[in-house]
Design an enzyme around this catalytic site. Structure first.
Site, short mmCIF file in Angstrom:
data_model
loop_
_atom_site.label_atom_id
_atom_site.label_comp_id
_atom_site.label_asym_id
_atom_site.label_seq_id
_atom_site.Cartn_x
_atom_site.Cartn_y
_atom_site.Cartn_z
N ASN A 128 0.79 -1.24 0.00
CA ASN A 128 0.00 0.00 0.00
C ASN A 128 0.82 1.29 0.00
OD1 ASN A 128 0.70 -0.69 2.66
ND2 ASN A 128 -1.08 0.36 3.51
N GLU B 63 4.14 -4.29 12.27
CA GLU B 63 3.06 -3.33 12.05
C GLU B 63 1.93 -4.10 11.35
OE1 GLU B 63 3.14 -0.34 13.16
OE2 GLU B 63 5.25 0.02 13.55
N CYS C 78 -3.16 1.48 6.53
CA CYS C 78 -3.23 0.82 7.85
C CYS C 78 -4.05 1.63 8.85
CB CYS C 78 -1.82 0.62 8.42
SG CYS C 78 -0.78 -0.38 7.35
#
Length: 474
Positions: A153, A249, A283
């Site tokens: 992303n 993450e 995210c």
């Protein structure tokens, strides 16, 4: 653009033994041919990085800083080319891709600055009985080879958040980019090569996670794993990694609380940006809105008005706000989650339908909080709006998530702001802003299923170094 890419191992561009077509998520046209590394080539990358660790570790801080500064400058010179690459491989609207490149330039600048000021400290040994007559200091040393596994992303800036601190700290890196977005990684390898990085200090290899990722995570010559991706993969990696240092993450379903008395017109643009930037594939994308019941309809109306104006189109079209999702499977999954919420009584305010390889920006109202679009990470252009009457209840709703990356709070009441800052179970609380805010030097990371460890160059360097005590007895 050279259609056929090569692996970057030991400072050399190496032909792959097999290749796969990289298809555009938007129109499925072939963008490039990407090499698939075997275990043999992965081993070569590990050997090359392990060999480079002494040279890079001994490189003076000012030289590491200069290399990173060169990377920032060279990327600046090729910023439009970089943005178009991101746009092609990730279907990121070109305007959004340009913002990512600008941020990547800044991330490498921060890395250059932090390389010069890695913190060593004096220890007052005589603070403890028996410590008299001693002088001691603690130094931060490179932890060793870093394996960086990055998602699709933010194929340039999330790579920068791993390469920047690793090189700043003197650690060689093996980078395995997401299979859909390898072009940005090979592009940055070219730039590091020109910037004067010693051979072997950066290796870029593409291939199956089951081959490349598996080896990187289990090999004893790797000291640090830094991974951004799904919780399922992150947890599996952690379980195999043994004693390696790890930063994970792992995503979120970020929420915002909107208190009574907030000016909805002032915040509506931010809410829409947070919900639909890069098709919600962020995210910290805004996924859950909890708004005081007195403002619920106003928030719905203001967001719908702005969302209806968003333009779906080709990622390279200057007018495009929203483009395709990263894969066909993601389209189907997002639509099935919307249908599930609808079947359970949620109202579809707008969107909820497919366009080409994408899903139109979708606002849902009154979603059961145990439905997938609320309690899982959507990673698509979907946000839901639920109301509350009691502030404490809103905080409980946000905290009911398995995730805890960032949360936003809009309120004019300082007492409520401080209460939220204290009570929200997340890695970052944004007062009077959306949770989708990040600048590249702040500490960034989560709690619960969102992972552990922190990014943000200074903080990532701490994760990628070991502290060594040196004591002299007079």
């Amino acid at each position: 653009m050279d259609m056929k890419k090569k692996l970057f191992i030991g400072g050399e561009w190496v032909e792959g033994s097999s290749y796969k077509d990289l298809l555009s998520p938007y129109d499925r046209e072939v963008v490039a041919q990407i090499p698939s590394a075997t275990e043999k080539e992965t081993e070569q990358a590990v050997v090359s990085a392990f060999k480079a660790r002494k040279e890079l570790g001994k490189l003076p801080a000012h030289q590491r800083a200069e290399i990173l500064d060169n990377v920032s400058r060279l990327l600046e010179e090729r910023r439009e080319e970089a943005a178009r690459l991101i746009s092609q491989e990730a279907a990121k609207p070109i305007q959004t891709a340009r913002t990512e490149v600008a941020r990547s330039i800044m991330t490498y600048k921060f890395a250059s600055e932090e390389a010069r000021r890695i913190k060593n400290e004096m220890i007052n040994m005589d603070a403890a009985p028996g410590g008299e007559g001693r002088i001691a200091y603690a130094v931060r040393e490179p932890a060793g080879v870093v394996a960086a596994i990055t998602p699709f992303n933010f194929p340039m800036n999330l790579v920068a958040h791993k390469l920047g601190p690793a090189i700043a700290a003197g650690n060689p890196v093996i980078l395995k980019p997401a299979s859909q977005t390898p072009l940005s990684a090979y592009f940055i390898a070219e730039i590091f090569e020109k910037a004067g990085l010693p051979k072997g200090a950066l290796n870029v290899i593409t291939g199956k996670g089951s081959v490349v990722g598996e080896k990187l995570v289990t090999d004893d010559r790797i000291s640090v794993i830094t991974f951004t991706g799904s919780p399922e993969v992150g947890i599996a990696l952690r379980n195999k990694a043994g004693l390696k240092k790890m930063t994970l993450e792992l995503g979120s379903n970020s929420a915002v609380i909107i208190d009574e008395g907030v000016n909805v017109e002032e915040i509506a643009d931010r809410l829409v940006l947070g919900s639909f930037a890069y098709q919600g594939q962020v995210c910290i994308s805004l996924q859950r809105i909890f708004v005081h019941e007195s403002l619920k309809q106003e928030v719905i109306d203001a967001m719908k008005k702005r969302t209806d104006r968003l333009i779906f189109g080709h990622p390279l079209d200057e007018a495009t706000d929203i483009s395709a999702l990263i894969s066909e499977d993601d389209c189907s999954r997002v639509l099935s989650w919307i249908d599930e919420a609808k079947d359970r009584g949620a109202e579809v305010v707008c969107g909820g339908t497919r366009e080409g390889n994408g899903v139109l920006p979708t606002i849902l109202a009154d979603v059961p909080t145990d439905s997938s679009v609320s309690c899982e990470e959507v990673f698509g252009p979907v946000v839901h709006i639920n109301s509350f009457s009691d502030w404490d209840q809103a905080i409980i709703e946000v905290n009911s998530s398995d995730y805890g990356l960032q949360a936003g709070v809009f309120t004019n009441d300082m007492k409520k702001a401080f209460q939220a800052a204290e009570d929200l179970e997340v890695g970052g609380v944004l007062i009077n802003d959306i949770p989708t805010f990040r600048v590249d030097h702040m500490p960034y990371g989560g709690v619960k299923k969102s992972g552990f460890g922190r990014e943000g160059i200074k903080y990532a360097i701490e994760e990628m170094t070991e502290l060594k005590l040196v004591s002299f007895k007079k």
